[in-house]
Design a protein around this motif. Structure first.
Motif, PDB file in Angstrom:
ATOM      1  N   CYS A  80       0.870  -1.140  -0.083  1.00  0.00           N
ATOM      2  CA  CYS A  80       0.006   0.140  -0.187  1.00  0.00           C
ATOM      3  C   CYS A  80       0.741   1.169   0.022  1.00  0.00           C
ATOM      4  CB  CYS A  80      -0.946  -0.028   1.461  1.00  0.00           C
ATOM      5  SG  CYS A  80      -2.107  -1.265   1.238  1.00  0.00           S
ATOM      6  N   VAL A  81       1.997   1.151   0.951  1.00  0.00           N
ATOM      7  CA  VAL A  81       3.012   2.305   0.936  1.00  0.00           C
ATOM      8  C   VAL A  81       3.441   2.598  -0.420  1.00  0.00           C
ATOM      9  CG1 VAL A  81       4.898   3.412   2.035  1.00  0.00           C
ATOM     10  CG2 VAL A  81       3.152   2.204   3.623  1.00  0.00           C
ATOM     11  N   GLU A  82       3.936   1.447  -0.918  1.00  0.00           N
ATOM     12  CA  GLU A  82       4.624   1.715  -2.300  1.00  0.00           C
ATOM     13  C   GLU A  82       3.656   2.007  -3.374  1.00  0.00           C
ATOM     14  OE1 GLU A  82       7.853  -1.782  -1.646  1.00  0.00           O
ATOM     15  OE2 GLU A  82       6.332  -2.116  -3.005  1.00  0.00           O
ATOM     16  N   ALA A  83       2.513   1.743  -3.258  1.00  0.00           N
ATOM     17  CA  ALA A  83       1.596   2.366  -4.300  1.00  0.00           C
ATOM     18  C   ALA A  83       1.056   3.687  -4.010  1.00  0.00           C
ATOM     19  CB  ALA A  83       0.202   1.523  -4.042  1.00  0.00           C
ATOM     20  N   GLY A  84       1.476   4.356  -2.997  1.00  0.00           N
ATOM     21  CA  GLY A  84       1.057   5.675  -2.826  1.00  0.00           C
ATOM     22  C   GLY A  84       0.066   5.896  -1.562  1.00  0.00           C
ATOM     23  N   LEU A  85      -0.009   4.973  -0.955  1.00  0.00           N
ATOM     24  CA  LEU A  85      -1.168   5.105  -0.183  1.00  0.00           C
ATOM     25  C   LEU A  85      -0.562   5.204   1.613  1.00  0.00           C
ATOM     26  CD1 LEU A  85      -4.117   2.541  -0.210  1.00  0.00           C
ATOM     27  CD2 LEU A  85      -3.643   4.013   2.008  1.00  0.00           C
ATOM     28  N   VAL A  86      -0.662   6.342   2.301  1.00  0.00           N
ATOM     29  CA  VAL A  86      -0.153   6.591   3.417  1.00  0.00           C
ATOM     30  C   VAL A  86      -1.250   6.597   4.528  1.00  0.00           C
ATOM     31  CG1 VAL A  86       1.522   7.896   4.853  1.00  0.00           C
ATOM     32  CG2 VAL A  86       2.327   7.182   2.767  1.00  0.00           C
ATOM     33  N   HIS A  87      -0.886   5.985   5.844  1.00  0.00           N
ATOM     34  CA  HIS A  87      -1.832   5.918   6.904  1.00  0.00           C
ATOM     35  C   HIS A  87      -1.232   6.760   8.122  1.00  0.00           C
ATOM     36  CE1 HIS A  87      -4.530   3.235   9.474  1.00  0.00           C
ATOM     37  NE2 HIS A  87      -4.882   4.648   9.603  1.00  0.00           N
ATOM     38  N   VAL A  88      -1.493   7.649   8.665  1.00  0.00           N
ATOM     39  CA  VAL A  88      -1.209   8.233   9.832  1.00  0.00           C
ATOM     40  C   VAL A  88      -2.240   7.654  10.754  1.00  0.00           C
ATOM     41  CG1 VAL A  88      -0.534  10.262  11.284  1.00  0.00           C
ATOM     42  CG2 VAL A  88       0.038  10.255   8.639  1.00  0.00           C
ATOM     43  N   VAL A 156       6.466  12.185   3.351  1.00  0.00           N
ATOM     44  CA  VAL A 156       7.841  12.053   2.786  1.00  0.00           C
ATOM     45  C   VAL A 156       7.741  11.211   1.368  1.00  0.00           C
ATOM     46  CG1 VAL A 156      10.162  11.171   3.055  1.00  0.00           C
ATOM     47  CG2 VAL A 156       9.220  12.379   4.795  1.00  0.00           C
ATOM     48  N   ARG A 157       6.826  10.258   1.481  1.00  0.00           N
ATOM     49  CA  ARG A 157       6.928   9.524   0.186  1.00  0.00           C
ATOM     50  C   ARG A 157       5.918  10.058  -0.938  1.00  0.00           C
ATOM     51  NH1 ARG A 157       9.345   4.567   1.240  1.00  0.00           N
ATOM     52  NH2 ARG A 157      10.089   4.556   3.229  1.00  0.00           N
ATOM     53  N   LYS A 158       5.401  11.296  -0.625  1.00  0.00           N
ATOM     54  CA  LYS A 158       4.614  11.963  -1.636  1.00  0.00           C
ATOM     55  C   LYS A 158       3.187  11.051  -1.869  1.00  0.00           C
ATOM     56  CE  LYS A 158       6.982  15.442  -4.127  1.00  0.00           C
ATOM     57  NZ  LYS A 158       7.193  16.148  -5.070  1.00  0.00           N
ATOM     58  N   LEU A 162      -3.449  10.353   1.655  1.00  0.00           N
ATOM     59  CA  LEU A 162      -3.137  10.425   2.855  1.00  0.00           C
ATOM     60  C   LEU A 162      -4.377  10.038   3.821  1.00  0.00           C
ATOM     61  CD1 LEU A 162      -0.599  10.959   4.673  1.00  0.00           C
ATOM     62  CD2 LEU A 162      -1.590  13.370   4.905  1.00  0.00           C
ATOM     63  N   MET A 163      -4.120   9.085   4.605  1.00  0.00           N
ATOM     64  CA  MET A 163      -5.269   8.849   5.602  1.00  0.00           C
ATOM     65  C   MET A 163      -4.956   9.546   6.793  1.00  0.00           C
ATOM     66  SD  MET A 163      -6.908   5.264   4.146  1.00  0.00           S
ATOM     67  CE  MET A 163      -5.580   4.372   4.568  1.00  0.00           C
ATOM     68  N   LEU A 164      -5.797  10.332   7.497  1.00  0.00           N
ATOM     69  CA  LEU A 164      -5.356  10.844   8.774  1.00  0.00           C
ATOM     70  C   LEU A 164      -6.388  10.441   9.684  1.00  0.00           C
ATOM     71  CD1 LEU A 164      -4.533  14.612   7.950  1.00  0.00           C
ATOM     72  CD2 LEU A 164      -2.946  12.578   8.355  1.00  0.00           C
ATOM     73  N   ASP A 165      -6.070   9.513  10.837  1.00  0.00           N
ATOM     74  CA  ASP A 165      -7.148   9.060  11.786  1.00  0.00           C
ATOM     75  C   ASP A 165      -6.963  10.001  13.066  1.00  0.00           C
ATOM     76  OD1 ASP A 165      -8.846   7.537  13.305  1.00  0.00           O
ATOM     77  OD2 ASP A 165      -7.822   5.839  13.033  1.00  0.00           O
ATOM     78  N   ALA A 189      -1.864  20.833  -3.318  1.00  0.00           N
ATOM     79  CA  ALA A 189      -0.541  20.370  -4.040  1.00  0.00           C
ATOM     80  C   ALA A 189      -1.138  18.894  -4.832  1.00  0.00           C
ATOM     81  CB  ALA A 189       0.256  19.977  -3.040  1.00  0.00           C
ATOM     82  N   GLY A 190      -2.429  18.625  -4.824  1.00  0.00           N
ATOM     83  CA  GLY A 190      -2.830  17.536  -5.676  1.00  0.00           C
ATOM     84  C   GLY A 190      -3.024  16.197  -4.904  1.00  0.00           C
ATOM     85  N   THR A 191      -2.753  16.201  -3.562  1.00  0.00           N
ATOM     86  CA  THR A 191      -2.969  14.897  -2.663  1.00  0.00           C
ATOM     87  C   THR A 191      -4.259  14.725  -2.065  1.00  0.00           C
ATOM     88  OG1 THR A 191      -0.551  15.209  -1.923  1.00  0.00           O
ATOM     89  CG2 THR A 191      -1.973  13.715  -0.732  1.00  0.00           C
ATOM     90  N   ALA A 192      -4.848  13.763  -2.203  1.00  0.00           N
ATOM     91  CA  ALA A 192      -6.059  13.417  -1.726  1.00  0.00           C
ATOM     92  C   ALA A 192      -6.122  12.949  -0.432  1.00  0.00           C
ATOM     93  CB  ALA A 192      -6.949  12.211  -2.460  1.00  0.00           C
ATOM     94  N   VAL A 193      -6.864  13.482   0.648  1.00  0.00           N
ATOM     95  CA  VAL A 193      -6.892  13.297   1.895  1.00  0.00           C
ATOM     96  C   VAL A 193      -8.176  12.428   2.343  1.00  0.00           C
ATOM     97  CG1 VAL A 193      -6.627  14.327   4.383  1.00  0.00           C
ATOM     98  CG2 VAL A 193      -5.478  15.275   2.346  1.00  0.00           C
ATOM     99  N   LEU A 194      -8.219  11.483   3.137  1.00  0.00           N
ATOM    100  CA  LEU A 194      -9.220  10.703   3.707  1.00  0.00           C
ATOM    101  C   LEU A 194      -9.069  11.118   5.300  1.00  0.00           C
ATOM    102  CD1 LEU A 194     -11.744   9.260   3.877  1.00  0.00           C
ATOM    103  CD2 LEU A 194     -10.421   6.989   3.583  1.00  0.00           C
TER     104      LEU A 194
END
Ligand code: ATP
Length: 243
Positions: A80-88, A156-158, A162-165, A189-194
């Protein structure tokens, strides 16, 4: 010819998940489009964190999920991280004995060195107030600044998404505003946020669309600016809507 909506960056269809034999999510459908802020709301225990954990590969799930054009069936957190999906994750803790800069560098572990340096700077640029403290130990940051650092680590991984819990958890209202303002900057900047949040009003102020969940099911999907939305959400939170 009508212009069609952009291809979703994330498309979840009929997703079910839980913890061992405990079923929590029941056939959840959710879409996030590129550069969109989507608020995921709902009362405690509704399954919001469980949904984020499923999307980021931390929990097994059934159903269908596509991310950035890929079928994510069976994807592990690393995929998931490699695909561009980051979860905080909720209550994310930074390494307090490391400097601010080292915390961000660590989040880019495994990236080519030159690219990592550039992207660490770009991530810090979102938060001038912690960039100014880059050589200080993270322990010296306030709670809000540590939350910003956690978000910077996620950047950092652009990521494409970005999923923020609950980034506001434990923060004063002023700091909440600053962390949520970062979500708006990301969108620019074009990043989607959930965004999973308990603060309905503040979430709707920054979001484009919202979903509400109750007992593991999505019960509402709406454009965030719909005038009667706060009232509809209130009814959902207080269990006044029949489902
Ligand atoms: P909150 O805002 O309180 O975090 P939430 O909407 O994020 O709520 P979840 O944390 O996803 O809800 O929890 C959904 C359900 O799953 C709850 O009934 C909770 O008790 C259960 N649950 C959460 N984590 C676990 C776990 N590790 N093992 C078993 N059940 C869990």
């Amino acid at each position: 010819m009508p212009t069609s909506a952009p291809e979703p960056v994330l498309q979840v269809e009929g997703l079910s998940a839980g913890y061992g034999k405990i079923g929590v999510l029941k056939s959840v459908n959710l879409v996030v489009r590129p550069g969109e802020i989507v608020a995921l709301l709902g009362p405690n225990g509704a399954g919001k964190s469980t949904l984020l954990k499923s999307i980021s590969g931390l929990l097994p799930w059934s159903g269908a999920m596509r991310f950035a054009g890929r079928d994510m069936a069976g994807a592990q957190p690393r995929d998931c991280v490699e695909a561009g999906l980051v979860h905080v994750v909720e209550g994310h803790r930074v390494f307090t004995q490391l400097t601010v800069e080292d915390n961000v560098l660590l989040a880019g572990y495994g990236m080519p060195a030159a690219q990592r340096r550039v992207q660490v700077e770009e991530a810090l640029d979102f938060f001038p107030e912690i960039k100014a403290k880059r050589r200080d130990k993270a322990a010296t940051l306030s709670g809000g600044q540590q939350q910003m650092l956690a978000v910077a680590q996620g950047l950092v991984r652009k990521p494409k998404l970005l999923m923020l819990d609950e980034p506001s958890a434990g923060l004063s209202p002023v700091l909440v505003d600053r962390v949520l303002a970062a979500a708006s900057q990301l969108r620019a900047a074009g990043t989607a946020v959930l965004l999973v949040e308990q603060l309905i009003e503040k979430s709707l102020a920054v979001a484009d669309r919202a979903y509400a969940m109750v007992r593991g099911t999505v019960v509402l999907e709406a454009v965030a600016s719909e005038p009667d939305l706060p009232e509809r959400l209130e009814r959902i939170y207080f269990g006044l809507d029949s489902q």
